[in-house]
Design a protein around this motif. Structure first.
Motif, mmCIF file in Angstrom:
data_model
loop_
_atom_site.group_PDB
_atom_site.id
_atom_site.type_symbol
_atom_site.label_atom_id
_atom_site.label_comp_id
_atom_site.label_asym_id
_atom_site.label_seq_id
_atom_site.Cartn_x
_atom_site.Cartn_y
_atom_site.Cartn_z
ATOM 1 N N LYS A 155 -15.684 -11.720 -30.992
ATOM 2 C CA LYS A 155 -15.765 -13.172 -31.177
ATOM 3 C C LYS A 155 -15.111 -13.912 -30.021
ATOM 4 N N SER A 185 -20.900 -11.509 -49.245
ATOM 5 C CA SER A 185 -21.230 -11.201 -47.858
ATOM 6 C C SER A 185 -20.101 -11.682 -46.934
ATOM 7 N N GLY A 186 -19.749 -10.853 -45.988
ATOM 8 C CA GLY A 186 -18.709 -11.229 -45.020
ATOM 9 C C GLY A 186 -17.313 -10.946 -45.524
ATOM 10 N N GLY A 244 -15.975 -8.011 -46.030
ATOM 11 C CA GLY A 244 -15.340 -6.883 -45.333
ATOM 12 C C GLY A 244 -15.752 -5.526 -45.864
ATOM 13 N N LYS A 245 -16.859 -5.452 -46.572
ATOM 14 C CA LYS A 245 -17.284 -4.165 -47.148
ATOM 15 C C LYS A 245 -17.618 -3.163 -46.041
ATOM 16 N N THR A 246 -18.442 -3.630 -45.069
ATOM 17 C CA THR A 246 -18.830 -2.723 -43.979
ATOM 18 C C THR A 246 -17.600 -2.310 -43.182
ATOM 19 N N THR A 247 -16.696 -3.266 -42.964
ATOM 20 C CA THR A 247 -15.476 -2.943 -42.220
ATOM 21 C C THR A 247 -14.701 -1.867 -42.959
ATOM 22 N N HIS A 293 -24.913 -5.002 -52.942
ATOM 23 C CA HIS A 293 -24.925 -6.297 -53.628
ATOM 24 C C HIS A 293 -25.707 -6.185 -54.930
#
Ligand SMILES: Nc1ncnc2c1ncn2[C@@H]1O[C@H](COP(=O)(O)OP(=O)(O)OP(=O)(O)O)[C@@H](O)[C@H]1O
Length: 706
Positions: free
Chosen positions: A38, A504-505, A507-510, A660
């Motif tokens: 970012k 969404s956003g 932090g699941k993927t993180t 989800h």
């Protein structure tokens, strides 16, 4: 120059720190301050400047007021970029753009790009001049290459032989002029003629052998070096790839070729050039001191021209290299997104973007060629004048009856020619090696970046149980950014099926990447079967793992190759078992070529849902003990998803599903809602909302994306 997509702020800071006497470079700053994709906010830049002993003063001002700024300072540029303002001139502003190098921007363009925000940085009381630059180490860059010494000595011996032969040829010419022509000695002419022909044959044979040795050696060297660099590249951590453009990585990798050629095969020529230049100089001095002084004088003028023009040439070449990397990035991006471009009717606009990048590269290439042309002309002029002077003074010496014959004059000019070409090639090589630093620095970005940590360890205990314990886990993408997870405790028992949910956003993927060991937590630890992941080693852990991530890709090859991941010991039975589990077997056998159907990395004959199931089959093929699925069934219809979920639930392995969809969540034994586990987001990146410091720039305007 910046190498990560989002580090323009850091590059600007390095430039200003260097200006004030704190010599640093990007690699050193990157180690000290972490930045995410970012980029840096203005307030983060102020904090980093503060840490370097520079006091930051953000200002909001109009374009016409730029000359009131204390320079050099940082300008917020084009909404997503930072540049350093060096000078304000009548025709425009001189900026140092971390993505493009120094350039003068006309007022009209500056008006379009400058957002009205600037940051002055001046040394405060704690500022100390220092040097914190990574020593540039060619050895580390090249690494260990076997057979280098023996191959180099082989080439050296052959080349030396060739040079000795070349050194003899002026003596033949001298003998013909002074003895054959002067005395009409026919038999000497025959001896000399035959000798000359034999020498030529020998020369041709040795030259062919030398070229062949160089070619053979160059190829094997390239193979082993490129192999070393490529395997290192694949071992780099996740964030390395996340922060760079594909084209940039490709162009950095290609630097291997340029460096290898200059540093290895050419090095032999250079050693010989040095040797030959010294030898010929010695011979010339024996012939005539006066004429030798002319040759040396001309050579010194040439050296002066090269030294004085080095900076200009370096700038021009670096800009060309960077422009060509950007062009490559644009090309790869456009090819990858060709469908999206068509659907948005953006073909013309994208072509224009690509053409602009191409024009830029060509223009910068033209500048380099123009400089080479100028050098070429200077070269011709200097050495042309030198030749004229030698003939002039030499002829006077022959006429004056001094002990100097016509044959000697011709032989001397031949030696002088040899000396100038060898000595100037030596100088050119020195310049080339200095220039190579540019390529070296680009390649260093790959080679000197440490590989992923804790992959191999000396853990020798029994294989751990497939359970996961997370203790006090804390992770954020960069210092100063909000924590994505913090103080997180989580226990997943062996064989348990857990779904992780959250908006969404959140932090699941993180979290999945942390659990997979792709990201390194800044706080806390992850244990597998009670053994700390760092102690167990990621390689051993990944042997137990099967994972499907959101952006997983297929590779060019058949479906069977993709499911087995090109396993040479793969059996059709095992591939089919994995496909049946992933509910893709029927779809595959319905294809004309079944498991041999070809798929590609980009477009393929598979539907989105089929692709997802092939990727799932690939994860299941490994017979994992822990399976992590991040939105692995999001493209499937409800019935197929239910069937896949049921098949996965029947597996007696530990399963972690991030999703989800209620169906997927419902299929798990336990659902963990990340929004309840996660600590409320802490204060935003330092200073971002501090009105006293921030001149009112919206945070999303401050990030760098160039
Ligand atoms: N490489 C990165 N650098 C900086 N921030 C990132 C990076 N990747 C993700 N983030 C940020 O981290 C936060 C969590 O992202 P993550 O992808 O983990 O969410 P998610 O819960 O998986 O979302 P989704 O359900 O939409 O996939 C987001 O605010 C995102 O902007």
């Amino acid at each position: 120059m910046q190498s990560e997509a989002a580090e323009c702020g850091l590059a600007c800071l390095a430039m200003i720190a260097c200006y004030h006497g704190y010599e640093t470079d990007l690699a050193a700053l990157r180690r000290r301050f972490s930045l995410s994709l970012k980029g840096a906010t203005l307030s983060r830049l102020i904090d980093m400047g503060q840490a370097l002993g520079l006091h930051g003063r953000p200002v909001r001002l109009e374009l016409e007021e730029l000359d009131q700024l204390k320079r050099p300072c940082i300008l917020h540029w084009g909404l997503n970029h930072f540049v350093v303002l060096k000078e304000v001139r009548r025709g425009g502003v001189v900026i140092h753009d971390p993505a493009q190098g120094a350039r003068t921007v006309p007022w009209a363009e500056a008006g379009r790009q400058f957002t009205g925000v600037a940051l002055e940085l001046s040394p405060h009381a704690n500022f100390r001049k220092a040097r914190e630059v990574d020593p540039f180490n060619w050895r580390a860059l090249i690494g260990r290459i076997h057979g280098l010494k023996s191959a180099l000595s082989e080439v050296l011996v052959l080349a030396l032989l060739l040079e000795i032969l070349a050194l003899l040829s002026p003596l033949f010419t001298q003998a013909i002029i002074d003895q054959v022509l002067a005395d009409g000695d026919h038999s000497l002419l025959t001896v000399l003629g035959i000798g000359f022909i034999l020498m030529l044959l020998l020369q041709a044979a040795v030259s062919a052998l030398r070229s062949w040795t160089v070619m053979r050696f160059g190829t094997s060297l390239h193979l082993s070096w490129a192999g070393n660099v490529f395997s290192h590249l694949l071992r780099l951590p996740e964030e390395y790839f996340a922060k760079r453009h594909l084209g940039d990585i490709v162009s950095r990798f290609q630097a291997v070729h340029a460096i290898q050629h200059t540093l290895t095969t050419r090095v032999v020529e250079v050693i010989l050039d040095g040797l030959m230049a010294t030898l010929t100089l010695g011979v010339m001095l024996i012939y005539s001191l006066k004429l030798s002084a002319i040759v040396l004088g001309a050579f010194l003028v040439y050296v002066l021209v090269r030294v004085l023009s080095y900076r200009v040439q370096f700038e021009a070449t670096s800009q060309q290299v960077i422009a060509s990397a950007q062009q490559q990035s644009k090309f790869l991006e456009a090819v990858r997104g060709a469908t999206t471009i068509r659907l948005h009717n953006q073909s013309a606009a994208q072509s224009a973007r690509y053409m602009n990048a191409t024009t830029d590269t060509l223009n910068r290439g033209l500048v380099v060629q123009k400089l080479n042309l100028i050098f070429g002309s200077a070269n011709t002029l200097i050495f042309g004048l030198e030749n004229t002077a030698i003939y002039w003074v030499g002829a006077l010496m022959v006429l004056g009856g001094a002990d100097f014959s016509a044959g000697m004059l011709i032989a001397f000019t031949m030696y002088a020619g040899m000396f100038t070409s060898r000595a100037s090639s030596l100088v050119n090589y020195a310049v080339q090696v200095k220039m190579l630093r540019l390529q070296g620095q680009r390649l260093a970005d790959i080679v000197l970046t440490p590989p992923e940590r804790h992959v191999e360890t000396n853990y020798a205990g029994p294989a751990p149980a497939p359970s996961i314990q997370v203790r006090n886990l804390g992770f954020r993408y960069a210092e100063g950014e909000a924590w994505i997870v913090r103080h997180l405790d989580l226990d997943i028992a062996a064989g348990e099926s857990v779904a992780i949910a959250g908006p969404s956003g959140m932090g699941k993927t993180t979290l999945a990447k942390l659990l997979l060991g792709l990201l390194e937590p800044q706080e806390g630890e992850i244990r597998i079967g009670g053994i700390e992941l760092k102690r167990l080693g990621k390689r051993a852990y990944r042997e137990m793992l099967g994972a499907v991530l959101q952006d997983d890709t297929l590779f060019a090859g058949s479906i069977a190759d993709n499911i087995s991941f090109f396993d040479v010991e793969a059996t059709p039975l095992r591939i089919e078992a994995a496909s049946r589990l992933a509910h893709i077997h029927e779809d595959i056998v319905a294809m004309p070529m079944g498991y041999h159907s070809l798929v590609g990395d980009m477009g393929s004959t598979l539907s989105g849902g089929q692709r997802q199931r092939v990727i799932l089959a690939r994860a299941l093929y490994r017979r994992p003990k822990i399976l992590v699925l991040d939105e692995a069934t999001s493209h499937l219809d409800l019935a197929t998803e239910r069937a896949v979920n049921a098949a996965i639930q029947r597996l007696r392995i530990t399963r972690i599903v991030l999703a989800h969809r209620p169906e997927t969540l419902a299929s798990a034994q336990r659902v963990i809602d990340l929004s309840t586990l996660r600590e409320p987001a802490g204060p935003h990146p330092a200073g971002l909302h501090e009105s006293s410091r921030d001149p009112g720039v919206r945070p999303n305007e401050e990030k760098c994306d160039a």
